[in-house]
Write an enzyme that holds these catalytic residues in place. Structure first.
Site, short mmCIF file in Angstrom:
data_model
loop_
_atom_site.label_atom_id
_atom_site.label_comp_id
_atom_site.label_asym_id
_atom_site.label_seq_id
_atom_site.Cartn_x
_atom_site.Cartn_y
_atom_site.Cartn_z
N HIS A 194 12.85 8.64 72.55
CA HIS A 194 14.10 9.37 72.77
C HIS A 194 14.19 9.88 74.20
O HIS A 194 15.24 9.78 74.85
CB HIS A 194 14.20 10.52 71.78
CG HIS A 194 14.26 10.08 70.35
ND1 HIS A 194 15.40 10.17 69.58
CD2 HIS A 194 13.33 9.51 69.55
CE1 HIS A 194 15.16 9.69 68.37
NE2 HIS A 194 13.91 9.29 68.33
N ASP B 243 20.52 15.12 71.15
CA ASP B 243 20.09 14.05 70.26
C ASP B 243 20.71 14.27 68.89
O ASP B 243 20.63 15.36 68.33
CB ASP B 243 18.56 14.05 70.16
CG ASP B 243 18.01 12.72 69.71
OD1 ASP B 243 18.44 12.22 68.66
OD2 ASP B 243 17.13 12.18 70.41
N GLN C 225 6.03 -0.51 81.12
CA GLN C 225 6.55 -1.63 80.33
C GLN C 225 7.64 -2.43 81.04
O GLN C 225 7.65 -3.66 80.98
CB GLN C 225 7.06 -1.13 78.99
CG GLN C 225 7.62 -2.23 78.09
CD GLN C 225 7.69 -1.82 76.65
OE1 GLN C 225 6.67 -1.67 75.99
NE2 GLN C 225 8.90 -1.62 76.14
N ASN D 9 14.48 0.74 72.43
CA ASN D 9 14.23 0.65 73.87
C ASN D 9 13.50 -0.64 74.22
O ASN D 9 13.89 -1.36 75.14
CB ASN D 9 13.41 1.85 74.35
CG ASN D 9 14.18 3.14 74.35
OD1 ASN D 9 15.40 3.15 74.50
ND2 ASN D 9 13.48 4.24 74.17
N GLU E 16 14.93 -3.72 76.47
CA GLU E 16 14.22 -4.07 77.70
C GLU E 16 13.79 -5.53 77.68
O GLU E 16 13.86 -6.22 78.71
CB GLU E 16 13.01 -3.14 77.86
CG GLU E 16 13.38 -1.71 78.21
CD GLU E 16 12.28 -0.71 78.00
OE1 GLU E 16 12.56 0.50 78.11
OE2 GLU E 16 11.14 -1.13 77.71
N GLN F 84 13.60 0.11 63.16
CA GLN F 84 12.92 -1.08 63.69
C GLN F 84 13.06 -2.29 62.76
O GLN F 84 13.09 -3.43 63.24
CB GLN F 84 11.44 -0.75 63.92
CG GLN F 84 11.23 0.35 64.94
CD GLN F 84 9.86 1.00 64.87
OE1 GLN F 84 8.94 0.48 64.23
NE2 GLN F 84 9.71 2.15 65.52
#
Length: 483
Positions: A18, A116, A348, A367, A371, A388
Site C-alpha cells: 500500500h 486508503d 524490483q 503492484n 510493474e 492476488q
C-alpha cells in the site's frame, strides 16, 4: 499552475504494498503544485528512514497501537486492524484536528484527505470534521468489482474454494472466473488451507472485506491505481456504485520526478550488478511479495523446481520467510553464486526492466503485476491471498501475459511452467503488447494522464468549495479529542 492553497493528507494502510502506491501518488500531487502530508505509522516511519522531503511534501506519523516487536505479519492482519481502528484512529483524529488549524508555517491547513479505502475510519473522521475525503484502493479494479459482488456470490453459494467450478455472480467475468480464482483468506502458516477450512472461514472474511469495499461509496470519489485500457470492463461495473471513479495508474510510471524511499526493507544493491553478468532474458526473477509465507515443503519444491529449469534465478527471500533448515538447503544449492542469487529484498523495478530478466515468478500482488506488465516481462503466478487470486486469473486467461500456478506447488509444475514462460514467444509478444497499451495510458494525453489531471482539478475544487465547512473543534465539542 500552482495550487498552493490545496493541502492533501494521504494516509496509506501501513503495509509495504500500500505504501508503494501512495508514495508515487504523493509525488505526482506535489509535482502538480499541491501540498502533501504523508502519514505513516510510527513503526513504519522509523523503518523507511524519512529524513528528507521535497518542497511541499512532509512526513508525519501516528501510532498503530502495537508494540515495536510485534511482527505485523499476514497472520496478524486482524490484530493490526483492531489496533488501528482504536488507538490509531484516535491519534489520527487528534492529528487531523491540529492540521486544520496549524497557525503559522509553510503548510496551509489540510483541505482534503486521500485515505486508503481499507481504513474506513479515516474517511469517516475526515468528513465529520468537515474535510472532504477520497478513498484510494491499491488493488486491481477487477478484484474491487469481485468484492462488490460478494452479496450475490453468497446468495448463489459461490464462495472461494480450490475447485474449477465456474462463477456466475461477478458481472463481466462469467466466462472465465472459477471458484479457485475468488479472493481468499491467507493460508495457515504450514501451507494452504484445506477445502473444508476455507469453506468454514470464508464468510466472515468476505463479508468484512465487502463491507469496506461498499463503504468507498460514501467517499467523495474512489481512486484506483490502474489504467482504463487494462480494466475498463471492471471500471464500468464499479462506477454506478461510487460517487466518482478515477483510474490513474500505474502511478509509479507517471511521475517525472523519482519518488522518495518507501521500502520497509533494505534493498540489495548488488543484485543488478549480478544480472549484468547474464545474457538477455536468461534469468528467472522470483519474489512473492512483502507478506507471503511459505512452508518448508513449499520452499523445497520451489527450490528444486527452479534448479530443474537450468536457468539462473534471482530469488527474494525475506528474513521472516525461511528458517535455518531452508538457509542450509540454500547454501548447498547456490554453489559459487554464478547461477543462483538470493537476497532479502530487491529493487524490483530495476530488476524487472533489466535486459537479463526473462520471467517473473510472482505472488500476483497488484503492484508486481503492473510493474511486470509495464516492463513487458511474462509471469508465472502463485497467488497467496486476497486480490492476488483474481489478478493471476486475468494474467493467464484474459491478458495472456503468463501462466497461473495457483493451488499447485510441486517441483515438476514449477519447472514446467517456468520453462514454458521463459521459452514462449506467444506469451512474450502478448505481454509486450500490453506494455505498449499501458505506456500509452500513462503518456501525456493518455487516459491515466488525463484522469490524474481531472483528479487534481477535483481535489482543488473540493478544497475550495468545502473549506468553509471545516468545523472548529471548540464550536463542535471536539476539543476533548485534542492531545
Amino acid at each position: 499552475m500552482a495550487v498552493a492553497a490545496v493541502h492533501v493528507l494521504v494516509f496509506p494502510w501501513p503495509l509495504q504494498g500500500h505504501i508503494n502506491t501512495f508514495v508515487p501518488l504523493s509525488t505526482a500531487l506535489v509535482n502538480s503544485g499541491v501540498h502533501v502530508t504523508f502519514l505513516h505509522t510510527e513503526h513504519n516511519f522509523r523503518r523507511v528512514r524519512c529524513t528528507e522531503a521535497a518542497p511541499r511534501l512532509r512526513y508525519l506519523s501516528v501510532p498503530d497501537g502495537l508494540p515495536d516487536d510485534h511482527p505485523r505479519s499476514v497472520g496478524d492482519i486482524f490484530t493490526l486492524m483492531e489496533s488501528m481502528w482504536t488507538m490509531g484512529s484516535a491519534a489520527y483524529r487528534t492529528l487531523l484536528l491540529s492540521l486544520l488549524f496549524p497557525g503559522s508555517g509553510e503548510f496551509p491547513p489540510v483541505t482534503c484527505v486521500v485515505a486508503d479505502g481499507i481504513m474506513t475510519f479515516a474517511i469517516d473522521i475526515a468528513e465529520e470534521l468537515g474535510v472532504p475525503a477520497l478513498a484510494f484502493r491499491t488493488a486491481s479494479a477487477n478484484s474491487f468489482s469481485a468484492y462488490l459482488a460478494v452479496p450475490r456470490l453468497l446468495e448463489l453459494g459461490e464462495t472461494p474454494l480450490p475447485v474449477d467450478e465456474p462463477v456466475h455472480g461477478v458481472p463481466g467475468m462469467e466466462g472465465f472466473l472459477r471458484r479457485r480464482d475468488l479472493p481468499r483468506l491467507a493460508p495457515a502458516a504450514d501451507g494452504h488451507p484445506t477445502e473444508s477450512e476455507t469453506a468454514a472461514d470464508v464468510h466472515p472474511f468476505l463479508l468484512t472485506v465487502a463491507k469496506g469495499i461498499a463503504h468507498c461509496g460514501r467517499a467523495r470519489a474512489l481512486v484506483l491505481n490502474t489504467p482504463a485500457s487494462l480494466e475498463g470492463s471492471a471500471l464500468a461495473h464499479i462506477s454506478p456504485h461510487m460517487r466518482d471513479v478515477f483510474a490513474i495508474g500505474p502511478l509509479h510510471a507517471m511521475s517525472s520526478v523519482p519518488a522518495p524511499a518507501a521500502s520497509l526493507w533494505r534493498e540489495d544493491d548488488g543484485c543488478v550488478a549480478w544480472l549484468d553478468g547474464h545474457t538477455d532474458r536468461s534469468v528467472v526473477y522470483v519474489s512473492l511479495g512483502s507478506l507471503t509465507h511459505i512452508s518448508h515443503e513449499e520452499f523445497t519444491e520451489f527450490l528444486f523446481g527452479l534448479l530443474g529449469t537450468g536457468y539462473p534465478f534471482l530469488w527474494v527471500l525475506r528474513p521472516d520467510m525461511v528458517g535455518a533448515a531452508e538457509k542450509e538447503a540454500l547454501r548447498g544449492a547456490i554453489g559459487d553464486g554464478s547461477k543462483v542469487r538470493v537476497v532479502d529484498w530487491a529493487p524490483q523495478r530495476d530488476v524487472l526492466r533489466h535486459r537479463a530478466v526473462g520471467c517473473f515468478l510472482t505472488h500476483s500482488g497488484w503492484n508486481s503485476t503492473m510493474e511486470s506488465i509495464l516492463e513487458g516481462v511474462p509471469m508465472v503466478c502463485w497467488p497467496f491471498f486476497a486480490d492476488q487470486h483474481i489478478n493471476s486469473r486475468f494474467v493467464h486467461a484474459v491478458w495472456r501475459a503468463g501462466l497461473d500456478m495457483k493451488d499447485m506447488c510441486d517441483r515438476s509444475t514449477v519447472r514446467s511452467m517456468v520453462t514454458e514462460v521463459m521459452e514462449s514467444s506467444e506469451i512474450r509478444e502478448s505481454v509486450q503488447a500490453l506494455a505498449q497499451r499501458v505506456q500509452r495510458d500513462v503518456a501525456t494525453g493518455g487516459s491515466s494522464d488525463n484522469e490524474f489531471k481531472r483528479l487534481v482539478g477535483f481535489i482543488t475544487e473540493l478544497s475550495t468549495t468545502d473549506r468553509h465547512q471545516a468545523r472548529s473543534p471548540v464550536m463542535n465539542g471536539d476539543i476533548s479529542h485534542q492531545g
